[in-house]
Design a protein around this motif. Sequence first.
Motif, PDB file in Angstrom:
ATOM      1  N   LEU A   1     -37.596 -17.475   5.282  1.00  0.00           N
ATOM      2  CA  LEU A   1     -38.644 -18.197   4.565  1.00  0.00           C
ATOM      3  C   LEU A   1     -38.193 -19.618   4.297  1.00  0.00           C
ATOM      4  CD1 LEU A   1     -39.647 -15.457   1.939  1.00  0.00           C
ATOM      5  CD2 LEU A   1     -40.801 -15.986   4.088  1.00  0.00           C
ATOM      6  N   SER A   2     -39.178 -20.529   4.238  1.00  0.00           N
ATOM      7  CA  SER A   2     -38.912 -21.942   3.957  1.00  0.00           C
ATOM      8  C   SER A   2     -39.748 -22.359   2.764  1.00  0.00           C
ATOM      9  CB  SER A   2     -39.255 -22.808   5.176  1.00  0.00           C
ATOM     10  OG  SER A   2     -38.504 -22.402   6.309  1.00  0.00           O
ATOM     11  N   THR A   3     -39.139 -23.057   1.815  1.00  0.00           N
ATOM     12  CA  THR A   3     -39.827 -23.490   0.607  1.00  0.00           C
ATOM     13  C   THR A   3     -40.733 -24.662   0.913  1.00  0.00           C
ATOM     14  OG1 THR A   3     -37.984 -22.742  -0.768  1.00  0.00           O
ATOM     15  CG2 THR A   3     -39.516 -24.334  -1.740  1.00  0.00           C
ATOM     16  N   ALA A   4     -42.014 -24.538   0.576  1.00  0.00           N
ATOM     17  CA  ALA A   4     -42.968 -25.634   0.759  1.00  0.00           C
ATOM     18  C   ALA A   4     -43.199 -26.376  -0.549  1.00  0.00           C
ATOM     19  CB  ALA A   4     -44.295 -25.088   1.282  1.00  0.00           C
ATOM     20  N   GLN A   5     -43.271 -25.639  -1.661  1.00  0.00           N
ATOM     21  CA  GLN A   5     -43.487 -26.261  -2.968  1.00  0.00           C
ATOM     22  C   GLN A   5     -42.888 -25.354  -4.034  1.00  0.00           C
ATOM     23  OE1 GLN A   5     -47.558 -27.092  -3.852  1.00  0.00           O
ATOM     24  NE2 GLN A   5     -47.150 -27.867  -5.918  1.00  0.00           N
ATOM     25  N   ALA A   6     -42.244 -25.964  -5.032  1.00  0.00           N
ATOM     26  CA  ALA A   6     -41.624 -25.216  -6.133  1.00  0.00           C
ATOM     27  C   ALA A   6     -42.044 -25.822  -7.455  1.00  0.00           C
ATOM     28  CB  ALA A   6     -40.107 -25.216  -5.992  1.00  0.00           C
ATOM     29  N   THR A   7     -42.421 -24.960  -8.401  1.00  0.00           N
ATOM     30  CA  THR A   7     -42.845 -25.411  -9.730  1.00  0.00           C
ATOM     31  C   THR A   7     -41.949 -24.740 -10.769  1.00  0.00           C
ATOM     32  OG1 THR A   7     -45.121 -25.551  -8.943  1.00  0.00           O
ATOM     33  CG2 THR A   7     -44.777 -25.545 -11.328  1.00  0.00           C
ATOM     34  N   GLY A   8     -41.346 -25.567 -11.629  1.00  0.00           N
ATOM     35  CA  GLY A   8     -40.460 -25.026 -12.644  1.00  0.00           C
ATOM     36  C   GLY A   8     -39.497 -26.080 -13.125  1.00  0.00           C
ATOM     37  N   PRO A   9     -38.448 -25.703 -13.858  1.00  0.00           N
ATOM     38  CA  PRO A   9     -38.163 -24.309 -14.229  1.00  0.00           C
ATOM     39  C   PRO A   9     -38.798 -23.913 -15.565  1.00  0.00           C
ATOM     40  CG  PRO A   9     -36.337 -25.686 -14.859  1.00  0.00           C
ATOM     41  CD  PRO A   9     -37.337 -26.606 -14.222  1.00  0.00           C
ATOM     42  N   GLU A  10     -38.919 -22.591 -15.793  1.00  0.00           N
ATOM     43  CA  GLU A  10     -39.334 -22.009 -17.080  1.00  0.00           C
ATOM     44  C   GLU A  10     -38.158 -21.162 -17.580  1.00  0.00           C
ATOM     45  OE1 GLU A  10     -42.354 -18.617 -18.907  1.00  0.00           O
ATOM     46  OE2 GLU A  10     -42.546 -19.257 -16.815  1.00  0.00           O
ATOM     47  N   ARG A  11     -37.492 -21.640 -18.600  1.00  0.00           N
ATOM     48  CA  ARG A  11     -36.295 -20.949 -19.092  1.00  0.00           C
ATOM     49  C   ARG A  11     -36.696 -19.839 -20.072  1.00  0.00           C
ATOM     50  NH1 ARG A  11     -30.662 -23.785 -20.359  1.00  0.00           N
ATOM     51  NH2 ARG A  11     -30.756 -23.651 -18.079  1.00  0.00           N
ATOM     52  N   ILE A  12     -36.164 -18.657 -19.821  1.00  0.00           N
ATOM     53  CA  ILE A  12     -36.383 -17.494 -20.684  1.00  0.00           C
ATOM     54  C   ILE A  12     -35.025 -17.000 -21.160  1.00  0.00           C
ATOM     55  CG2 ILE A  12     -37.274 -15.140 -20.854  1.00  0.00           C
ATOM     56  CD1 ILE A  12     -39.345 -15.819 -18.789  1.00  0.00           C
TER      57      ILE A  12
END
Length: 492
Positions: A434-445
Amino acid sequence: MFDGIQRRVASIWLPRLPSDRALRMRPIDGPFVLTVKQKNANRIYCLNAEAERQGLNRGMPYSDARAFCPDLQSRPAEPIGDERFLQVLRRWATRYCPWVGLEGADGLVLDITGAAHLFGGDGMMLSDMRLRLSKAGFSAQIGLADTRGAAWGLAHYGEGLAEPGEALQALGPLPITALRLEEKTVIALQRLGLRTISELEGTSRAPLTRRFGPELMMRLDQAIGRQPEQITPLADPPHYGVRLTLPDPIGLYDDVMAGTSRLLNSLCAKLNAREAGARILRLTLRRVDQEAQIVELRLARPLRDPQRILPLFERGVADVDAGFGIDQMRLEATQVFPLPARQISTVSSSRKDQLEDLISRIGTRIGLENIERVLPADSHIPERSFIATPAVNSEPVGSWRALRPRPLCLFPPEPIAGTEPNPPRQFRWRRMPLSTAQATGPERITPEWWLVNDNWRSGVRDYWRVETQQGRRLWLYYTPQNPGWFVQGEFA
């Protein structure tokens, strides 16, 4: 007087009902008490005759009782069970007369007017009551008189029989506590020198009424018979059961379903009259060889509509072995809940009803307890953000409220290659490149420190929403304290 017949009332007092009931189930020789916890201390709730002879009494601390009686045996009290058993005794007492009520938590009151002659008279009836209760293991004191108050006083302080019209003569020697007065009133009367009912009767009424109020004279007049006192019998709980006896045995599926339909119509009419609905129905089919076939139906919600219930019996009835024929059918609602009438409106609830009918139909195959509904939980940890509960004991939630989007598919974390804080550009997941096209984050928990969770002991997690060029929309997280990447969910 009632139609020319002198009224007669019997009072049955069971002074040791809780302990007698406990010893009836598990007999014990020697002193025995039931204890209950009050104000952080165990106290005696009830005791048997042997414990009373040892000098113990109700309300006494259990530790003190053990000091007085080292061989004392005890069990925890069950007040709710005692209340239920008193209801059983009330139903038993209807063998003597139909008018039976409760007298406190340990007594019964019976209006036996016109019924004593069936047992050979008042004395024979009282002897029969004592004998039967004694054989059952209960110590009882019984009083019989023209009034409820006189019968109560005789049962508690004189145990005897007052002849018709002689209530005052029978009550005269008894202490004034036999009039069912409050303790403070009794103490005040004793300080005035009035200790017996005859002394109270011979005292001027006006001064006593001014000082103690009208209740004192009312109790006296009720006991003597100058003022009436009613006995209100408790009605038996409604019984939701119907029976059909057949002139000729049947065995065909269509005939059994037709009989079930007739029973359902009668049963649902009873339920409708009391605004109740059945959750569990039991159909008993008695064969000519006296064997019985039972079909039990569990519903997702209380119902009383025969047209909706009848199709749910089809599967169970089809599996019935009729043998040489069925000559009797019985339908009973073994679990009933209130079902008030609903206001008819233009907003239809048929969709909800259809869902509940579907749950009931599937439940007849796999069991209602195996059908679960997912509900939101108050937790920001993904694994704890929902709970699975039986569908029949829960209501669906209209919408889930989440501050951040959550994947529709959530699974245990699956590791992928990568140690950098930013999402990897290229990675393999489930043998797919798989290849990353778009990433949204980060959300720390961060972990919930007040709960034990082995999967979160490693520390915080930084979650990312990653859209791949291959079309997969995954939920990844990074662990800063132990660098590594994991896939935990997939968006639709």
